[in-house]
Design a protein around this motif. Structure first.
Motif, PDB file in Angstrom:
ATOM      1  N   CYS A  23       0.838  -1.229   0.021  1.00 22.70           N
ATOM      2  CA  CYS A  23      -0.190  -0.070   0.033  1.00 22.70           C
ATOM      3  C   CYS A  23       0.915   1.305   0.124  1.00 22.70           C
ATOM      4  N   GLY A  24       2.069   1.164   0.437  1.00 24.17           N
ATOM      5  CA  GLY A  24       3.075   2.427   0.670  1.00 24.17           C
ATOM      6  C   GLY A  24       2.792   3.238   1.746  1.00 24.17           C
ATOM      7  N   TYR A  25       1.845   3.013   2.813  1.00 27.52           N
ATOM      8  CA  TYR A  25       1.705   3.797   3.719  1.00 27.52           C
ATOM      9  C   TYR A  25       3.013   3.955   4.566  1.00 27.52           C
ATOM     10  N   CYS A  26       3.779   3.006   4.717  1.00 23.92           N
ATOM     11  CA  CYS A  26       5.015   3.161   5.572  1.00 23.92           C
ATOM     12  C   CYS A  26       5.852   4.052   4.951  1.00 23.92           C
ATOM     13  N   LEU A  27       5.937   4.258   3.649  1.00 25.94           N
ATOM     14  CA  LEU A  27       6.924   5.298   2.969  1.00 25.94           C
ATOM     15  C   LEU A  27       6.782   6.723   3.456  1.00 25.94           C
ATOM     16  N   ILE A  38      10.350   0.207   1.588  1.00 22.18           N
ATOM     17  CA  ILE A  38      10.106  -0.896   2.381  1.00 22.18           C
ATOM     18  C   ILE A  38       9.132  -1.701   1.674  1.00 22.18           C
ATOM     19  N   PRO A  39       8.303  -1.342   1.098  1.00 20.81           N
ATOM     20  CA  PRO A  39       7.086  -2.516   0.432  1.00 20.81           C
ATOM     21  C   PRO A  39       7.992  -3.390  -0.346  1.00 20.81           C
ATOM     22  N   GLN A  40       9.055  -3.013  -1.242  1.00 22.61           N
ATOM     23  CA  GLN A  40       9.617  -3.988  -1.959  1.00 22.61           C
ATOM     24  C   GLN A  40      10.526  -4.906  -1.128  1.00 22.61           C
ATOM     25  N   GLY A  49       8.049  -7.256   0.660  1.00 22.71           N
ATOM     26  CA  GLY A  49       7.367  -8.217  -0.374  1.00 22.71           C
ATOM     27  C   GLY A  49       8.288  -9.422  -0.847  1.00 22.71           C
ATOM     28  N   LEU A  50       9.628  -9.001  -1.010  1.00 22.65           N
ATOM     29  CA  LEU A  50      10.531 -10.084  -1.230  1.00 22.65           C
ATOM     30  C   LEU A  50      10.560 -11.049  -0.119  1.00 22.65           C
ATOM     31  N   TRP A  51      10.821 -10.429   1.285  1.00 20.92           N
ATOM     32  CA  TRP A  51      10.621 -11.368   2.577  1.00 20.92           C
ATOM     33  C   TRP A  51       9.481 -12.326   2.463  1.00 20.92           C
ATOM     34  N   ASP A  52       8.314 -11.664   2.155  1.00 19.74           N
ATOM     35  CA  ASP A  52       7.099 -12.507   1.722  1.00 19.74           C
ATOM     36  C   ASP A  52       7.255 -13.712   1.077  1.00 19.74           C
TER      37      ASP A  52
END
Length: 200
Positions: free
Chosen positions: A167-171, A180-182, A185-188
């Motif tokens: 969602c990008g809220y953390c950015l 952070i989302p990238q 997502g890789l860790w997921d």
């Protein structure tokens, strides 16, 4: 989507093509948040919306789906298996099944099929067996079933797994500009057994 709708942008070109009789309908495919999709619906920009929707990201897009349905717009969902992530841990995801004859893939598809606001569900299939299995799952759903939707959500929540919805809220809160989302997502993907995919 502001780039798409800007003067001289793609939407302007599509509207011109419609005015000239070259196309009949203008729809969009988006990875936007539910709030952004609701804004597009409010601005009456498109006749239908194709968006990623699965157990992994349903909270991110739910408000957009509801807004589109209320406005009488078509809602086409893609990636109902989370881009393949929901096929990676059969043991853990078996908790999604209704009974012993069910499969977690069928449950994930049924999550989309049962949604009262979804018009069409798209799912990738790689062999005739998967085509037949998905067709059987579709045939097993006679219509919208909010009860089934809620049961599948509750079973997924009970697994205690949290996945990044991008969602990008953390950015907004990161002073270093880390994507952070990238990384999340890789860790997921690593957690779901897609290590080589994450490396690529």
């Amino acid at each position: 989507f502001r780039l798409v709708t800007a003067p001289g942008g793609p939407l302007e070109g599509a509207l011109k093509a419609r005015d000239e009789g070259l196309v009949d309908h203008i729809c969009c495919s988006t990875h936007a948040s539910g709030e952004d999709i609701a804004d597009m619906v409010r601005d009456d920009l498109f006749e239908g919306y194709t968006l990623g929707y699965s157990l992994l990201n349903h909270e991110l897009r739910e408000s957009g789906i509801e807004a589109a349905a209320r406005a009488g717009r078509a809602v086409v969902t893609m990636n109902p298996l989370g881009g393949g992530m929901l096929t990676r841990d059969a043991r853990k995801l078996s908790a999604l099944c209704e009974d012993e004859s069910d499969s977690f893939v069928a449950a994930a598809l049924r999550f989309n099929f049962s949604h009262p606001d979804i018009t069409v569900v798209l799912s990738g299939m790689k062999n005739p067996e998967e085509v037949e299995a998905n067709a059987r799952t579709a045939e097993s759903v006679s219509g919208p079933d909010p009860g089934a939707l809620l049961r599948i959500k509750q079973r997924f929540t009970s697994l205690g797994e949290a996945f990044c919805t991008a969602c990008g809220y953390c950015l907004k809160g990161c002073p270093e500009g880390i994507q952070i989302p990238q990384y999340a997502g890789l860790w997921d993907r690593v957690r779901m057994g897609l290590t080589e995919d994450a490396r690529r």
